[in-house]
Design a protein around this motif. Sequence first.
Motif, PDB file in Angstrom:
ATOM      1  N   PHE A   8      -2.647   7.543  -3.378  1.00 22.39           N
ATOM      2  CA  PHE A   8      -3.952   6.904  -3.573  1.00 22.39           C
ATOM      3  C   PHE A   8      -3.988   6.138  -4.894  1.00 22.39           C
ATOM      4  O   PHE A   8      -4.640   5.086  -4.996  1.00 22.39           O
ATOM      5  CB  PHE A   8      -5.060   7.955  -3.538  1.00 22.39           C
ATOM      6  N   GLY A   9      -3.275   6.646  -5.883  1.00 21.72           N
ATOM      7  CA  GLY A   9      -3.229   5.955  -7.169  1.00 21.72           C
ATOM      8  C   GLY A   9      -2.582   4.586  -7.054  1.00 21.72           C
ATOM      9  O   GLY A   9      -3.039   3.619  -7.674  1.00 21.72           O
ATOM     10  N   TYR A  10      -1.535   4.477  -6.244  1.00 21.19           N
ATOM     11  CA  TYR A  10      -0.907   3.169  -6.054  1.00 21.19           C
ATOM     12  C   TYR A  10      -1.805   2.219  -5.274  1.00 21.19           C
ATOM     13  O   TYR A  10      -1.794   1.005  -5.517  1.00 21.19           O
ATOM     14  CB  TYR A  10       0.437   3.331  -5.351  1.00 21.19           C
ATOM     15  N   LEU A  11      -2.591   2.761  -4.346  1.00 21.85           N
ATOM     16  CA  LEU A  11      -3.551   1.916  -3.637  1.00 21.85           C
ATOM     17  C   LEU A  11      -4.586   1.356  -4.611  1.00 21.85           C
ATOM     18  O   LEU A  11      -4.942   0.163  -4.549  1.00 21.85           O
ATOM     19  CB  LEU A  11      -4.239   2.726  -2.537  1.00 21.85           C
ATOM     20  N   ALA A  12      -5.056   2.203  -5.538  1.00 24.30           N
ATOM     21  CA  ALA A  12      -6.022   1.747  -6.541  1.00 24.30           C
ATOM     22  C   ALA A  12      -5.379   0.773  -7.529  1.00 24.30           C
ATOM     23  O   ALA A  12      -5.997  -0.225  -7.934  1.00 24.30           O
ATOM     24  CB  ALA A  12      -6.610   2.946  -7.279  1.00 24.30           C
ATOM     25  N   LYS A  13      -4.123   1.025  -7.914  1.00 24.64           N
ATOM     26  CA  LYS A  13      -3.442   0.119  -8.843  1.00 24.64           C
ATOM     27  C   LYS A  13      -3.260  -1.268  -8.233  1.00 24.64           C
ATOM     28  O   LYS A  13      -3.371  -2.284  -8.933  1.00 24.64           O
ATOM     29  CB  LYS A  13      -2.078   0.699  -9.225  1.00 24.64           C
ATOM     30  N   GLY A  14      -2.977  -1.297  -6.936  1.00 29.28           N
ATOM     31  CA  GLY A  14      -2.826  -2.591  -6.278  1.00 29.28           C
ATOM     32  C   GLY A  14      -4.118  -3.386  -6.277  1.00 29.28           C
ATOM     33  O   GLY A  14      -4.115  -4.611  -6.500  1.00 29.28           O
ATOM     34  N   GLN A  15      -5.239  -2.707  -6.051  1.00 25.17           N
ATOM     35  CA  GLN A  15      -6.527  -3.405  -6.081  1.00 25.17           C
ATOM     36  C   GLN A  15      -6.836  -3.913  -7.486  1.00 25.17           C
ATOM     37  O   GLN A  15      -7.374  -5.016  -7.656  1.00 25.17           O
ATOM     38  CB  GLN A  15      -7.646  -2.467  -5.590  1.00 25.17           C
ATOM     39  N   ALA A 233      -3.726  -4.086  -1.085  1.00 30.18           N
ATOM     40  CA  ALA A 233      -2.866  -3.132  -0.384  1.00 30.18           C
ATOM     41  C   ALA A 233      -1.407  -3.572  -0.439  1.00 30.18           C
ATOM     42  O   ALA A 233      -0.508  -2.750  -0.609  1.00 30.18           O
ATOM     43  CB  ALA A 233      -3.333  -2.981   1.064  1.00 30.18           C
ATOM     44  N   VAL A 234      -1.161  -4.868  -0.288  1.00 31.14           N
ATOM     45  CA  VAL A 234       0.210  -5.380  -0.399  1.00 31.14           C
ATOM     46  C   VAL A 234       0.745  -5.169  -1.819  1.00 31.14           C
ATOM     47  O   VAL A 234       1.897  -4.755  -2.013  1.00 31.14           O
ATOM     48  CB  VAL A 234       0.260  -6.866  -0.008  1.00 31.14           C
ATOM     49  N   ALA A 235      -0.088  -5.440  -2.818  1.00 34.25           N
ATOM     50  CA  ALA A 235       0.342  -5.233  -4.209  1.00 34.25           C
ATOM     51  C   ALA A 235       0.614  -3.761  -4.485  1.00 34.25           C
ATOM     52  O   ALA A 235       1.621  -3.406  -5.108  1.00 34.25           O
ATOM     53  CB  ALA A 235      -0.727  -5.776  -5.158  1.00 34.25           C
ATOM     54  N   GLY A 236      -0.286  -2.869  -4.007  1.00 31.29           N
ATOM     55  CA  GLY A 236      -0.076  -1.443  -4.215  1.00 31.29           C
ATOM     56  C   GLY A 236       1.154  -0.923  -3.493  1.00 31.29           C
ATOM     57  O   GLY A 236       1.869  -0.058  -4.003  1.00 31.29           O
ATOM     58  N   ALA A 237       1.414  -1.447  -2.283  1.00 37.02           N
ATOM     59  CA  ALA A 237       2.614  -1.033  -1.549  1.00 37.02           C
ATOM     60  C   ALA A 237       3.878  -1.460  -2.283  1.00 37.02           C
ATOM     61  O   ALA A 237       4.877  -0.728  -2.293  1.00 37.02           O
ATOM     62  CB  ALA A 237       2.585  -1.635  -0.146  1.00 37.02           C
ATOM     63  N   THR A 238       3.857  -2.626  -2.913  1.00 38.42           N
ATOM     64  CA  THR A 238       5.012  -3.070  -3.697  1.00 38.42           C
ATOM     65  C   THR A 238       5.243  -2.155  -4.895  1.00 38.42           C
ATOM     66  O   THR A 238       6.388  -1.793  -5.208  1.00 38.42           O
ATOM     67  CB  THR A 238       4.810  -4.514  -4.167  1.00 38.42           C
ATOM     68  N   LEU A 239       4.172  -1.765  -5.556  1.00 33.21           N
ATOM     69  CA  LEU A 239       4.306  -0.824  -6.675  1.00 33.21           C
ATOM     70  C   LEU A 239       4.844   0.519  -6.205  1.00 33.21           C
ATOM     71  O   LEU A 239       5.659   1.146  -6.892  1.00 33.21           O
ATOM     72  CB  LEU A 239       2.942  -0.644  -7.355  1.00 33.21           C
ATOM     73  N   MET A 240       4.401   0.962  -5.031  1.00 31.18           N
ATOM     74  CA  MET A 240       4.883   2.233  -4.501  1.00 31.18           C
ATOM     75  C   MET A 240       6.362   2.152  -4.132  1.00 31.18           C
ATOM     76  O   MET A 240       7.120   3.109  -4.318  1.00 31.18           O
ATOM     77  CB  MET A 240       4.047   2.650  -3.292  1.00 31.18           C
ATOM     78  N   VAL A 241       6.794   1.016  -3.601  1.00 29.32           N
ATOM     79  CA  VAL A 241       8.207   0.833  -3.265  1.00 29.32           C
ATOM     80  C   VAL A 241       9.068   0.921  -4.520  1.00 29.32           C
ATOM     81  O   VAL A 241      10.151   1.524  -4.519  1.00 29.32           O
ATOM     82  CB  VAL A 241       8.418  -0.510  -2.545  1.00 29.32           C
ATOM     83  N   ARG A 242       8.611   0.338  -5.601  1.00 25.00           N
ATOM     84  CA  ARG A 242       9.366   0.404  -6.855  1.00 25.00           C
ATOM     85  C   ARG A 242       9.524   1.850  -7.309  1.00 25.00           C
ATOM     86  O   ARG A 242      10.561   2.229  -7.860  1.00 25.00           O
ATOM     87  CB  ARG A 242       8.661  -0.422  -7.936  1.00 25.00           C
TER      88      ARG A 242
END
Length: 307
Positions: A8-15, A233-242
């Motif tokens: 959830f933190g990565y979802l918030a970071k992406g936003q 969501a796309v930005a947060g997913a990229t951060l999560m992939v990293r």
Amino acid sequence: MRDLGTGFGYLAKGQRWVAGHGRWLGFGLIPGLITLLLYAAALTGLALGADDLIAWATPFADDWSSPWIGLFRGFLTVLLFVLGLFLAVITFTAVTLLVGQPFYESLSEQVDKSESPDGSAPESGLPLMRELWISARDSLRILVRAVVWAVLLFFLGFIPVLGQTVVPAIGFCVTGFFLAQELTSVALQRRRVEVREQLALLRANRMMTWGFGVPLALSFLIPFVAVFLMPGAVAGATLMVRDLRGENELPPRQPNPQGVQGQAPGPYGQPHKPGQPPQAQHPQQPQHPQPPHPQHPQPLRNNPYAK
């Protein structure tokens, strides 16, 4: 520890990332708006024609007395629309990513560049048409899996009590998992990770994946929300992939005894600057030996002149 809160933190970071980069937010809204119009038309057509479709599919109930025929077909009509809505939520992201492949590729690449220490981003090295073909092929594979789950959950919904409590919860977990897979695939495809490896990576971090995808699936039930959340969501997913691939962990700096770029250290332990000749060290001045002090000869014992 990668748990629900981490996802959830990565979802918030992406936003927050797209909120701080307004140009990319507007850029990422275009595919979602196009897909929303298509899905709104499809769901409207399903709602208007669901009664006729159920009546055509249940001819055996034509002779039933009222109110049983109305209750039975009304229940199936609602169930059919819920199934269509469930499929719309699952496939919305896949269709949006397919429509907006160039948009979200650029957005994901920009996120990678902003997080990379050297400002670089992984590239697949494939032509655009090849990337579109891979994206469409993988989206179709995920769609088949999602339809199988949807049909299974549809029939499990007829089980009393469990069909109204446990099955919807399982449905949101399944939806969240597939949403996370579809969104992370943007960054993973640029890293040449196949869809099977993507699924294995997410299954190994299932709690983190649910923490990212389930809140997103719940928010997608609210009209128009999905469109505005997609860029983040796309930005947060990229951060999560990293994070999943360990790209946020910098290797420790190792001391280089040879100086910069493998050159030998200069005088006093300082490395030479590239492009400059090494400075000559001052030779040590030779030390001249001091002549020994003259010593008085010892008198000889048999010297007749010694006194």
